[in-house]
Design a protein around this motif. Structure first.
Motif, PDB file in Angstrom:
ATOM      1  N   SER A  12       0.883  -1.162   0.000  1.00 63.46           N
ATOM      2  CA  SER A  12       0.000   0.000   0.000  1.00 63.46           C
ATOM      3  C   SER A  12       0.918   1.208   0.000  1.00 63.46           C
ATOM      4  CB  SER A  12      -0.874  -0.027   1.253  1.00 63.46           C
ATOM      5  OG  SER A  12      -1.586   1.176   1.395  1.00 63.46           O
TER       6      SER A  12
ATOM      7  N   ASP B 133       1.375   4.196   0.378  1.00 62.97           N
ATOM      8  CA  ASP B 133       0.955   5.475   0.969  1.00 62.97           C
ATOM      9  C   ASP B 133       1.693   5.682   2.282  1.00 62.97           C
ATOM     10  OD1 ASP B 133      -0.123   3.462   2.521  1.00 62.97           O
ATOM     11  OD2 ASP B 133      -2.092   4.381   2.702  1.00 62.97           O
ATOM     12  N   TYR B 134       2.893   5.122   2.386  1.00 64.34           N
ATOM     13  CA  TYR B 134       3.528   4.985   3.686  1.00 64.34           C
ATOM     14  C   TYR B 134       5.006   5.348   3.613  1.00 64.34           C
ATOM     15  CZ  TYR B 134       2.646   2.946   8.322  1.00 64.34           C
ATOM     16  OH  TYR B 134       2.421   2.755   9.653  1.00 64.34           O
TER      17      TYR B 134
ATOM     18  N   GLU C 208       6.973   2.731   1.687  1.00 59.87           N
ATOM     19  CA  GLU C 208       6.567   2.562   0.282  1.00 59.87           C
ATOM     20  C   GLU C 208       5.735   3.758  -0.102  1.00 59.87           C
ATOM     21  OE1 GLU C 208       6.099  -0.711   1.906  1.00 59.87           O
ATOM     22  OE2 GLU C 208       4.734   0.169   3.329  1.00 59.87           O
TER      23      GLU C 208
ATOM     24  N   PHE D 291      -4.328  -0.910   1.791  1.00 59.92           N
ATOM     25  CA  PHE D 291      -3.749  -1.733   2.856  1.00 59.92           C
ATOM     26  C   PHE D 291      -4.700  -2.863   3.253  1.00 59.92           C
ATOM     27  CE2 PHE D 291      -2.776  -2.733   7.290  1.00 59.92           C
ATOM     28  CZ  PHE D 291      -1.438  -3.054   7.177  1.00 59.92           C
TER      29      PHE D 291
ATOM     30  N   ALA E  42       4.532  -4.104   3.614  1.00 63.34           N
ATOM     31  CA  ALA E  42       3.776  -2.860   3.741  1.00 63.34           C
ATOM     32  C   ALA E  42       3.926  -2.310   5.159  1.00 63.34           C
ATOM     33  CB  ALA E  42       2.306  -3.101   3.405  1.00 63.34           C
ATOM     34  N   GLY E  43       5.123  -2.462   5.706  1.00 60.80           N
ATOM     35  CA  GLY E  43       5.319  -2.076   7.102  1.00 60.80           C
ATOM     36  C   GLY E  43       4.322  -2.819   7.974  1.00 60.80           C
ATOM     37  N   MET E  44       4.013  -4.042   7.574  1.00 67.48           N
ATOM     38  CA  MET E  44       2.920  -4.765   8.222  1.00 67.48           C
ATOM     39  C   MET E  44       3.363  -5.466   9.500  1.00 67.48           C
ATOM     40  SD  MET E  44       0.265  -7.578   6.751  1.00 67.48           S
ATOM     41  CE  MET E  44      -0.725  -6.494   5.734  1.00 67.48           C
ATOM     42  N   THR E  45       2.568  -5.288  10.530  1.00 73.56           N
ATOM     43  CA  THR E  45       2.867  -5.857  11.834  1.00 73.56           C
ATOM     44  C   THR E  45       2.250  -7.244  11.969  1.00 73.56           C
ATOM     45  OG1 THR E  45       2.775  -3.609  12.687  1.00 73.56           O
ATOM     46  CG2 THR E  45       2.728  -5.391  14.321  1.00 73.56           C
TER      47      THR E  45
ATOM     48  N   ARG F 242      -3.847 -11.766  12.267  1.00 66.93           N
ATOM     49  CA  ARG F 242      -3.333 -11.942  10.905  1.00 66.93           C
ATOM     50  C   ARG F 242      -2.647 -13.284  10.741  1.00 66.93           C
ATOM     51  NH1 ARG F 242      -0.941  -5.771  10.651  1.00 66.93           N
ATOM     52  NH2 ARG F 242      -2.904  -4.746  10.114  1.00 66.93           N
TER      53      ARG F 242
ATOM     54  N   GLN G 259      -5.910   4.174   9.575  1.00 65.44           N
ATOM     55  CA  GLN G 259      -6.037   3.504   8.279  1.00 65.44           C
ATOM     56  C   GLN G 259      -6.887   2.245   8.427  1.00 65.44           C
ATOM     57  OE1 GLN G 259      -2.315   2.356   6.282  1.00 65.44           O
ATOM     58  NE2 GLN G 259      -3.379   2.730   4.355  1.00 65.44           N
TER      59      GLN G 259
ATOM     60  N   SER H 237      -5.818  -1.408   9.779  1.00 67.82           N
ATOM     61  CA  SER H 237      -4.492  -1.339  10.403  1.00 67.82           C
ATOM     62  C   SER H 237      -4.588  -1.627  11.896  1.00 67.82           C
ATOM     63  CB  SER H 237      -3.895   0.057  10.203  1.00 67.82           C
ATOM     64  OG  SER H 237      -4.635   1.005  10.959  1.00 67.82           O
ATOM     65  N   ILE H 238      -3.437  -1.862  12.499  1.00 69.04           N
ATOM     66  CA  ILE H 238      -3.418  -2.052  13.949  1.00 69.04           C
ATOM     67  C   ILE H 238      -3.697  -0.730  14.655  1.00 69.04           C
ATOM     68  CG2 ILE H 238      -1.910  -4.075  13.930  1.00 69.04           C
ATOM     69  CD1 ILE H 238       0.373  -2.149  14.766  1.00 69.04           C
ATOM     70  N   GLN H 239      -3.568   0.374  13.935  1.00 68.79           N
ATOM     71  CA  GLN H 239      -3.909   1.669  14.518  1.00 68.79           C
ATOM     72  C   GLN H 239      -5.426   1.781  14.685  1.00 68.79           C
ATOM     73  OE1 GLN H 239      -1.489   1.291  12.034  1.00 68.79           O
ATOM     74  NE2 GLN H 239       0.107   1.535  13.573  1.00 68.79           N
TER      75      GLN H 239
ATOM     76  N   GLU I 234       2.261   5.440  12.920  1.00 64.62           N
ATOM     77  CA  GLU I 234       3.573   5.035  13.421  1.00 64.62           C
ATOM     78  C   GLU I 234       4.561   6.188  13.314  1.00 64.62           C
ATOM     79  OE1 GLU I 234       3.802   1.429  11.164  1.00 64.62           O
ATOM     80  OE2 GLU I 234       3.213   0.211  12.886  1.00 64.62           O
TER      81      GLU I 234
HETATM   82  N1  ARG Z   1       2.063  -1.406  10.983  1.00 62.67           N
HETATM   83  C1  ARG Z   1       0.676  -1.109  10.796  1.00 62.67           C
HETATM   84  C2  ARG Z   1      -0.122  -2.365  10.559  1.00 62.67           C
HETATM   85  O1  ARG Z   1       0.433  -3.388  10.288  1.00 62.67           O
HETATM   86  C3  ARG Z   1       0.416  -0.099   9.712  1.00 62.67           C
HETATM   87  C4  ARG Z   1       0.981  -0.437   8.379  1.00 62.67           C
HETATM   88  C5  ARG Z   1       0.442   0.461   7.280  1.00 62.67           C
HETATM   89  N2  ARG Z   1       1.141   0.237   6.049  1.00 62.67           N
HETATM   90  C6  ARG Z   1       0.925   0.897   4.913  1.00 62.67           C
HETATM   91  N3  ARG Z   1       1.690   0.597   3.888  1.00 62.67           N
HETATM   92  N4  ARG Z   1      -0.006   1.814   4.810  1.00 62.67           N
HETATM   93  O2  ARG Z   1      -1.327  -2.376  10.655  1.00 62.67           O
END
Ligand code: ARG
Length: 260
Positions: A44, A46-47, A51, A87, A104-107, A112, A151, A154-156, A196
């Motif tokens: 995604s 937008d990060y 990325e 995302f 995607a900076g994915m946690t 998940r 988002q 997201s975990i947020q 983040e």
């Molecule tokens: N680390 C967070 C998650 O895994 C946010 C990642 C959002 N990444 C992005 N490419 N928009 O939920």
């Protein structure tokens, strides 16, 4: 080209005739497409700096995750192709074979992990609230009565939902793309966004009236690569990540994208 292919085919048939292939197979172990090994990465974009697209320069997706994936793909003997999507669609894309890996900076979360596998963690970040300088958000209690964005998927988003469950009077607003959330702060529709810390720099630079409120007490969020359940790439990728941590490549990429 067609002629050549036909010639190769007929000579292969001739060979199997001569060698008297009796097992019903052609007897050829020639694969014609072994130079087209493509690894498709979903993200995604937008990060920033994980990325993003630097629209002033090109329409290409660049960033830390893209460099990391390119390195890994090369080590594995693949060519990398990057696909941009919301995302919230990434895990479905992985499960339905539309993409091979997700960076995607994915946690990696327990939820998940029920549907995909994750590599080892390659980076960590921490949730903060980005808000206007005059929002009055200085501590967690100040969030009472406020509208917080996150988002979608997201975990947020989960973090805001947990605030609600813990009794805070906070309204959740979700958007598919990160820049839209920041736009909503600037236009006054929402008070702040849970985000983040590592992705706030460009928003702070571009907007004098935004600040970070470091009000959330949570463990750090790791970033990891998501793969389809049971993928045999996971172990190989973990080896490469470990190597990159050893040989300085990971630090090099971190410095390139996070410490300008
Ligand atoms: N680390 C967070 C998650 O895994 C946010 C990642 C959002 N990444 C992005 N490419 N928009 O939920």
């Amino acid at each position: 080209m067609k002629k050549i292919a036909a010639m190769i085919l007929s000579s292969m048939m001739a060979v199997s005739f001569v060698s008297g292939c009796s097992n019903g197979k052609t007897g050829a172990s020639v694969t014609t497409d072994d130079d087209s090994k493509v690894l498709i990465m979903g993200t995604s974009a937008d990060y920033k700096p994980f990325e993003f697209i630097d629209t002033a320069v090109s329409s290409e997706i660049i960033g830390f995750d893209v460099d990391l994936a390119n390195y890994i793909a090369e080590e594995l003997g693949y060519e990398l192709e990057v696909r941009d999507m919301d995302f919230n669609s990434l895990l479905t894309a992985l499960q339905t074979d539309k993409v091979d890996i997700v960076l995607a900076g994915m946690t990696p979360t327990e939820e998940r992990k029920e549907v995909v596998d994750f590599s080892d963690i390659y980076f960590t970040a921490k949730n903060v609230v980005i808000t206007t300088t005059d929002s009055g958000i200085e501590s967690l209690e100040d969030i009472n009565g406020k509208v917080l964005g996150a988002q979608t998927g997201s975990i947020q988003q989960t973090a805001v939902e947990e605030m609600q469950e813990s009794g805070l009077d906070v309204t959740l607003e979700t958007r598919e793309r990160m820049p839209n959330l920041i736009q909503e702060i600037l236009s006054g529709r929402i008070d702040g966004v849970v985000i983040e810390d590592m992705v706030t720099a460009n928003y702070l630079e571009a907007n004098d009236n935004l600040k970070i409120a470091d009000v959330l007490e949570e463990a750090d969020n790791g970033s990891a690569i998501a793969l389809p359940k049971g993928s045999d790439l996971t172990e190989q990728i973990n080896e490469i990540i470990a190597e990159m941590k050893e040989n300085g490549k990971m630090d090099e990429l971190v410095n390139k994208w996070f410490n300008e």
